[in-house]
Design a protein around this motif. Structure first.
Motif, PDB file in Angstrom:
ATOM      1  N   TRP A  94       2.970   2.669  10.494  1.00  0.00           N
ATOM      2  CA  TRP A  94       4.342   3.128  10.221  1.00  0.00           C
ATOM      3  C   TRP A  94       4.693   2.722   8.799  1.00  0.00           C
ATOM      4  CZ3 TRP A  94       7.763   5.270  14.129  1.00  0.00           C
ATOM      5  CH2 TRP A  94       7.131   5.448  15.376  1.00  0.00           C
ATOM      6  N   VAL A  95       5.540   3.548   8.142  1.00  0.00           N
ATOM      7  CA  VAL A  95       5.794   3.302   6.717  1.00  0.00           C
ATOM      8  C   VAL A  95       7.150   2.663   6.440  1.00  0.00           C
ATOM      9  CG1 VAL A  95       4.192   5.084   5.917  1.00  0.00           C
ATOM     10  CG2 VAL A  95       6.589   5.690   6.332  1.00  0.00           C
ATOM     11  N   GLY A  96       7.937   2.401   7.477  1.00  0.00           N
ATOM     12  CA  GLY A  96       9.152   1.617   7.278  1.00  0.00           C
ATOM     13  C   GLY A  96      10.439   2.402   7.377  1.00  0.00           C
ATOM     14  N   VAL A 122      12.422  19.097   1.045  1.00  0.00           N
ATOM     15  CA  VAL A 122      11.468  19.253   2.157  1.00  0.00           C
ATOM     16  C   VAL A 122      10.122  18.700   1.683  1.00  0.00           C
ATOM     17  CG1 VAL A 122      10.383  20.908   3.716  1.00  0.00           C
ATOM     18  CG2 VAL A 122      12.681  21.361   2.829  1.00  0.00           C
ATOM     19  N   THR A 123       9.687  17.614   2.283  1.00  0.00           N
ATOM     20  CA  THR A 123       8.529  16.894   1.735  1.00  0.00           C
ATOM     21  C   THR A 123       7.201  17.606   1.959  1.00  0.00           C
ATOM     22  OG1 THR A 123       8.199  15.671   3.786  1.00  0.00           O
ATOM     23  CG2 THR A 123       9.646  14.652   2.126  1.00  0.00           C
ATOM     24  N   GLY A 124       7.117  18.426   3.017  1.00  0.00           N
ATOM     25  CA  GLY A 124       5.809  18.996   3.372  1.00  0.00           C
ATOM     26  C   GLY A 124       5.036  18.068   4.293  1.00  0.00           C
ATOM     27  N   ASP A 125       5.568  16.853   4.506  1.00  0.00           N
ATOM     28  CA  ASP A 125       4.938  15.926   5.449  1.00  0.00           C
ATOM     29  C   ASP A 125       5.585  16.075   6.822  1.00  0.00           C
ATOM     30  OD1 ASP A 125       3.043  14.476   3.769  1.00  0.00           O
ATOM     31  OD2 ASP A 125       4.827  13.827   2.694  1.00  0.00           O
ATOM     32  N   VAL A 126       4.785  15.786   7.830  1.00  0.00           N
ATOM     33  CA  VAL A 126       5.243  15.866   9.211  1.00  0.00           C
ATOM     34  C   VAL A 126       5.351  14.422   9.704  1.00  0.00           C
ATOM     35  CG1 VAL A 126       4.598  16.721  11.480  1.00  0.00           C
ATOM     36  CG2 VAL A 126       4.115  18.088   9.452  1.00  0.00           C
ATOM     37  N   SER A 142       0.842  -1.202   0.000  1.00  0.00           N
ATOM     38  CA  SER A 142       0.000   0.000   0.000  1.00  0.00           C
ATOM     39  C   SER A 142       0.870   1.242   0.000  1.00  0.00           C
ATOM     40  CB  SER A 142      -0.890   0.011   1.245  1.00  0.00           C
ATOM     41  OG  SER A 142      -1.700   1.176   1.260  1.00  0.00           O
ATOM     42  N   GLY A 143       0.368   2.283  -0.670  1.00  0.00           N
ATOM     43  CA  GLY A 143       1.074   3.559  -0.646  1.00  0.00           C
ATOM     44  C   GLY A 143       0.239   4.650  -1.257  1.00  0.00           C
ATOM     45  N   SER A 144       0.810   5.848  -1.290  1.00  0.00           N
ATOM     46  CA  SER A 144       0.217   7.084  -1.840  1.00  0.00           C
ATOM     47  C   SER A 144      -0.608   7.854  -0.824  1.00  0.00           C
ATOM     48  CB  SER A 144      -0.641   6.844  -3.091  1.00  0.00           C
ATOM     49  OG  SER A 144       0.075   6.192  -4.085  1.00  0.00           O
ATOM     50  N   PHE A 204      -5.119  10.355  -4.651  1.00  0.00           N
ATOM     51  CA  PHE A 204      -4.775  11.466  -5.547  1.00  0.00           C
ATOM     52  C   PHE A 204      -4.430  12.688  -4.713  1.00  0.00           C
ATOM     53  CE2 PHE A 204      -7.654   9.178  -8.562  1.00  0.00           C
ATOM     54  CZ  PHE A 204      -6.755   9.033  -9.611  1.00  0.00           C
ATOM     55  N   ARG A 205      -3.382  13.397  -5.138  1.00  0.00           N
ATOM     56  CA  ARG A 205      -2.986  14.638  -4.472  1.00  0.00           C
ATOM     57  C   ARG A 205      -3.674  15.804  -5.180  1.00  0.00           C
ATOM     58  NH1 ARG A 205       3.424  15.874  -4.365  1.00  0.00           N
ATOM     59  NH2 ARG A 205       3.367  18.124  -4.608  1.00  0.00           N
ATOM     60  N   ILE A 206      -4.362  16.625  -4.414  1.00  0.00           N
ATOM     61  CA  ILE A 206      -5.223  17.648  -5.014  1.00  0.00           C
ATOM     62  C   ILE A 206      -4.997  18.958  -4.271  1.00  0.00           C
ATOM     63  CG2 ILE A 206      -7.623  18.291  -5.474  1.00  0.00           C
ATOM     64  CD1 ILE A 206      -8.106  15.098  -5.133  1.00  0.00           C
ATOM     65  N   VAL A 219       2.558  -4.467   3.290  1.00  0.00           N
ATOM     66  CA  VAL A 219       3.807  -3.701   3.246  1.00  0.00           C
ATOM     67  C   VAL A 219       3.425  -2.268   2.888  1.00  0.00           C
ATOM     68  CG1 VAL A 219       5.861  -3.312   1.828  1.00  0.00           C
ATOM     69  CG2 VAL A 219       5.328  -5.605   2.651  1.00  0.00           C
ATOM     70  N   GLU A 220       3.827  -1.309   3.726  1.00  0.00           N
ATOM     71  CA  GLU A 220       3.507   0.084   3.403  1.00  0.00           C
ATOM     72  C   GLU A 220       4.780   0.807   2.992  1.00  0.00           C
ATOM     73  OE1 GLU A 220       1.064   2.197   6.220  1.00  0.00           O
ATOM     74  OE2 GLU A 220       0.901   3.906   4.847  1.00  0.00           O
ATOM     75  N   ARG A 221       4.615   1.674   2.003  1.00  0.00           N
ATOM     76  CA  ARG A 221       5.759   2.478   1.565  1.00  0.00           C
ATOM     77  C   ARG A 221       5.302   3.893   1.339  1.00  0.00           C
ATOM     78  NH1 ARG A 221       4.014   4.699  -2.064  1.00  0.00           N
ATOM     79  NH2 ARG A 221       3.389   3.997  -4.083  1.00  0.00           N
ATOM     80  N   TYR A 222       6.274   4.836   1.433  1.00  0.00           N
ATOM     81  CA  TYR A 222       5.990   6.266   1.392  1.00  0.00           C
ATOM     82  C   TYR A 222       6.792   6.921   0.279  1.00  0.00           C
ATOM     83  CZ  TYR A 222       6.950  11.119   2.635  1.00  0.00           C
ATOM     84  OH  TYR A 222       7.121  12.477   2.583  1.00  0.00           O
ATOM     85  N   GLY A 223       6.143   7.824  -0.450  1.00  0.00           N
ATOM     86  CA  GLY A 223       6.880   8.533  -1.489  1.00  0.00           C
ATOM     87  C   GLY A 223       6.118   9.736  -1.975  1.00  0.00           C
ATOM     88  N   MET A 224       6.666  10.343  -3.004  1.00  0.00           N
ATOM     89  CA  MET A 224       6.055  11.529  -3.607  1.00  0.00           C
ATOM     90  C   MET A 224       6.449  11.568  -5.076  1.00  0.00           C
ATOM     91  SD  MET A 224       6.914  14.599  -0.934  1.00  0.00           S
ATOM     92  CE  MET A 224       5.745  15.740  -1.663  1.00  0.00           C
ATOM     93  N   THR A 225       5.701  12.311  -5.850  1.00  0.00           N
ATOM     94  CA  THR A 225       6.077  12.519  -7.246  1.00  0.00           C
ATOM     95  C   THR A 225       7.497  13.088  -7.320  1.00  0.00           C
ATOM     96  OG1 THR A 225       3.773  13.056  -7.641  1.00  0.00           O
ATOM     97  CG2 THR A 225       5.322  13.618  -9.390  1.00  0.00           C
ATOM     98  N   GLU A 226       7.808  14.015  -6.427  1.00  0.00           N
ATOM     99  CA  GLU A 226       9.098  14.707  -6.470  1.00  0.00           C
ATOM    100  C   GLU A 226      10.268  13.818  -6.060  1.00  0.00           C
ATOM    101  OE1 GLU A 226       6.299  15.727  -5.164  1.00  0.00           O
ATOM    102  OE2 GLU A 226       6.058  17.896  -5.186  1.00  0.00           O
TER     103      GLU A 226
HETATM  104  P1  AMP Z   1       1.991  12.470  -4.746  1.00  0.00           P
HETATM  105  O1  AMP Z   1       2.805  13.562  -5.167  1.00  0.00           O
HETATM  106  O2  AMP Z   1       0.692  12.300  -5.392  1.00  0.00           O
HETATM  107  O3  AMP Z   1       2.909  11.419  -4.967  1.00  0.00           O
HETATM  108  O4  AMP Z   1       1.686  12.561  -3.202  1.00  0.00           O
HETATM  109  C1  AMP Z   1       2.698  12.525  -2.243  1.00  0.00           C
HETATM  110  C2  AMP Z   1       2.116  12.578  -0.865  1.00  0.00           C
HETATM  111  O5  AMP Z   1       1.359  11.405  -0.611  1.00  0.00           O
HETATM  112  C3  AMP Z   1       3.139  12.598   0.231  1.00  0.00           C
HETATM  113  O6  AMP Z   1       3.682  13.882   0.426  1.00  0.00           O
HETATM  114  C4  AMP Z   1       2.339  12.100   1.407  1.00  0.00           C
HETATM  115  O7  AMP Z   1       1.587  13.155   1.975  1.00  0.00           O
HETATM  116  C5  AMP Z   1       1.386  11.105   0.776  1.00  0.00           C
HETATM  117  N1  AMP Z   1       1.806   9.710   0.957  1.00  0.00           N
HETATM  118  C6  AMP Z   1       2.381   8.880   0.063  1.00  0.00           C
HETATM  119  N2  AMP Z   1       2.574   7.661   0.624  1.00  0.00           N
HETATM  120  C7  AMP Z   1       2.125   7.727   1.894  1.00  0.00           C
HETATM  121  C8  AMP Z   1       2.043   6.806   2.985  1.00  0.00           C
HETATM  122  N3  AMP Z   1       2.437   5.541   2.872  1.00  0.00           N
HETATM  123  N4  AMP Z   1       1.546   7.256   4.159  1.00  0.00           N
HETATM  124  C9  AMP Z   1       1.134   8.528   4.302  1.00  0.00           C
HETATM  125  N5  AMP Z   1       1.157   9.431   3.301  1.00  0.00           N
HETATM  126  C10 AMP Z   1       1.650   9.047   2.118  1.00  0.00           C
END
Ligand code: AMP
Ligand code: MLC
Length: 463
Positions: free
Chosen positions: A291-293, A349-353, A245-247, A378-380, A267-274
């Protein structure tokens, strides 16, 4: 050579790519995509209307082989978004499908033309793709993604997930984002494995993919919560090796429900377009709900509050910064936004806390800005929707926020000051000018927006 993406050392696979009932072998993908590459050779940038079809995949692979930058365009984008993406990216034409009223030349993808010529690999730092993603205000920003970043990002995930050419990946995610396209199509092709794209990410289509032998499944949290609501489909996924899972944040109850129905801990993973994916649970490591790992190979992370560095003590909550070989370097044509997010030495700087514990496990606590909404993964940007709504005669003021939603994670709600009209009028206005997923699900009328002494709208008071 195409080949970092179509793994030349992998044996031919008759079903390397399946989308719905359409299939292509690895050899056919290579042959057709090479012929596509030869038709666009010499171009700099092409747009691809990224419907979930084999034509889209062939267009993207053709661009990669030719060293032509590909701009995947969401197929339901409104005219304003399309004009912005084409103008900003400098796209010179459409490759494959095109919108009804294409303003640029269209180069078809010919399914039966093949070439076996070997093209030299373009430079690693050339831009493979430009992906568009929402910011808090204004129109979507383009993120140039290099070949090196894609390769590094996919190989780091292969390490974390023990992902090999024996895996069959299944998902039904859109082909214009990191998740569905870079991870979900280029990932299995680079590994020399196969991919089943289910067309859309419904529980029953995922169950059918499991029966067809899929070993890894991708979904955004909305997909996993819908799977958890369909016992038979969930049980069919027990045969998989990994559910990922992710996004967006995966709710702990969804993690628990999937574990009890399938026997799998997601399995959770975290990322961004950037940044592409930078942090993930490992296939051979702890999967801790919520937790995302750990940082992927080559990735470093930091927590900051203002100018101070915060300890990785599992409690301190701060702004998450990342750096690594898959992290991008700029927003296209946006030097100011670039300077705000990339602060030097490769740190973004991701903008995430977030919180990081002493073992390196990361928990995403939320986003710094209420103006970036995550709905269905979707990021909006709130600002984009507000601009469209302000274009309606009846709307005097508007504030758009995301409110918690069991299915979508966040649901887009527009608070409007003005003459009430049918809810559908405003919802359809947004759906017709922007991608459908950016439409508000609800319009709430109020007499005045809450503002502070400076006149700034206090969105936190609306939540
Ligand atoms: P995007 O640019 O559409 O890829 O969105 C990126 C954003 O999605 C990140 O800055 C996070 O806020 C969020 N995101 C992606 N994966 C996770 C995750 N596993 N847990 C929490 N937030 C996530
Ligand atoms: C409804 N529809 C309308 C409408 N009302 N169309 C026009 N006007 C209206 N007023 C249509 C929609 O367009 C759609 O049509 C259909 O109704 C259903 O819409 P929906 O309700 O929005 O779809 P839903 O099934 O709820 O979508 C859920 C979902 C989707 C999970 C399938 O949100 C999704 O695909 N999410 C994935 C997002 C993703 O991949 N993010 C990755 C970002 S990368 P139609 O024709 O379209 O069916 C990233 C990096 C990382 O974040 O970490 O991965």
């Amino acid at each position: 050579m195409l080949l970092p993406y179509l793994n030349p050392s992998a044996p031919d696979a008759p079903d390397a790519l399946r989308i719905g009932d359409d299939k292509l072998s690895r050899e056919d993908l290579a042959g057709v995509a090479t012929a596509v590459a030869e038709r666009i050779a010499g171009a700099r940038v092409v747009a691809v209307l990224a419907r979930p079809t084999t034509e889209t995949v062939l267009a993207v692979l053709g661009g990669l082989i030719a060293g032509v930058t590909v701009v995947p365009v969401p197929p339901d984008s409104g005219p304003r978004e399309i004009a912005h993406i084409l103008g900003d990216s400098g796209a010179q034409g459409w490759l494959g499908a095109a919108p009804d009223d294409p303003t640029l030349p269209v180069v078809p993808v010919r399914r039966y033309a093949k070439s076996w010529h070997r093209h030299p690999e373009p430079p690693a730092d050339s831009v493979a793709m430009i992906l568009y993603t929402s910011g808090t205000t204004g129109l979507p920003k383009g993120v140039p993604i290099t070949r090196r970043a894609i390769a590094a990002g996919l190989d780091a995930l292969a390490d974390a997930w023990q992902w090999t050419g024996d895996d069959v990946l299944a998902h039904g995610l859109p082909l214009f984002h990191v998740h569905g396209l870079i991870l979900g199509i280029l990932g299995p092709l680079r590994r020399g494995g196969s991919v089943i794209h289910t067309g859309s990410p419904t529980p029953s289509l995922y169950a059918a993919a499991a029966e067809a032998g899929a070993s890894i499944f991708f979904g955004v949290p909305t997909v996993w919560s819908r799977v958890a609501g369909d016992t038979a489909a969930a049980q069919a996924l027990s045969s998989a090796r990994l559910l990922i899972s992710g996004s967006a944040p995966l709710p702990v109850p969804t993690f628990d429900a999937i574990r009890s129905l399938t026997g799998h801990e997601i399995v959770e993973r975290y990322g961004m377009t950037e940044t592409l994916i930078t942090v993930s649970t490992r296939a051979d490591g702890e999967r801790r709900p919520g937790w995302v790992g750990l940082p992927l190979a080559g990735v470093e992370t930091r927590l900051r509050e203002g100018d101070s560095e915060l300890p990785h003590d599992g409690e301190s909550v701060g702004d998450l910064l990342v750096r690594g070989p898959m992290v991008g370097t700029e927003y296209l044509n946006r030097p100011e936004a670039t300077a705000e997010s990339w602060i030097g030495d490769g740190w973004f700087v991701t903008g995430d806390v977030a919180v990081i514990d002493p073992s390196g496990m990361h928990r995403i606590v939320g986003r710094r800005s209420t103006d970036l909404i995550k709905s269905g993964g979707f990021r909006i940007g709130a600002g984009e929707i507000e601009t469209v709504l302000l274009g309606h005669d009846s709307v005097r003021e508007v504030a758009v926020i995301g409110v918690p939603d069991d299915d979508l994670g966040q649901r887009i709600v527009a608070y409007v000051v003005g003459e009430p009209v049918e809810e559908a009028v405003l919802i359809d206005l947004v759906a017709s000018q922007l991608s459908h997923h950016k439409r508000p699900r609800e319009i709430r009328y109020i007499d005045a927006l809450p503002r502070n002494a400076m006149g700034k709208v206090q969105k936190k008071l609306l939540e």
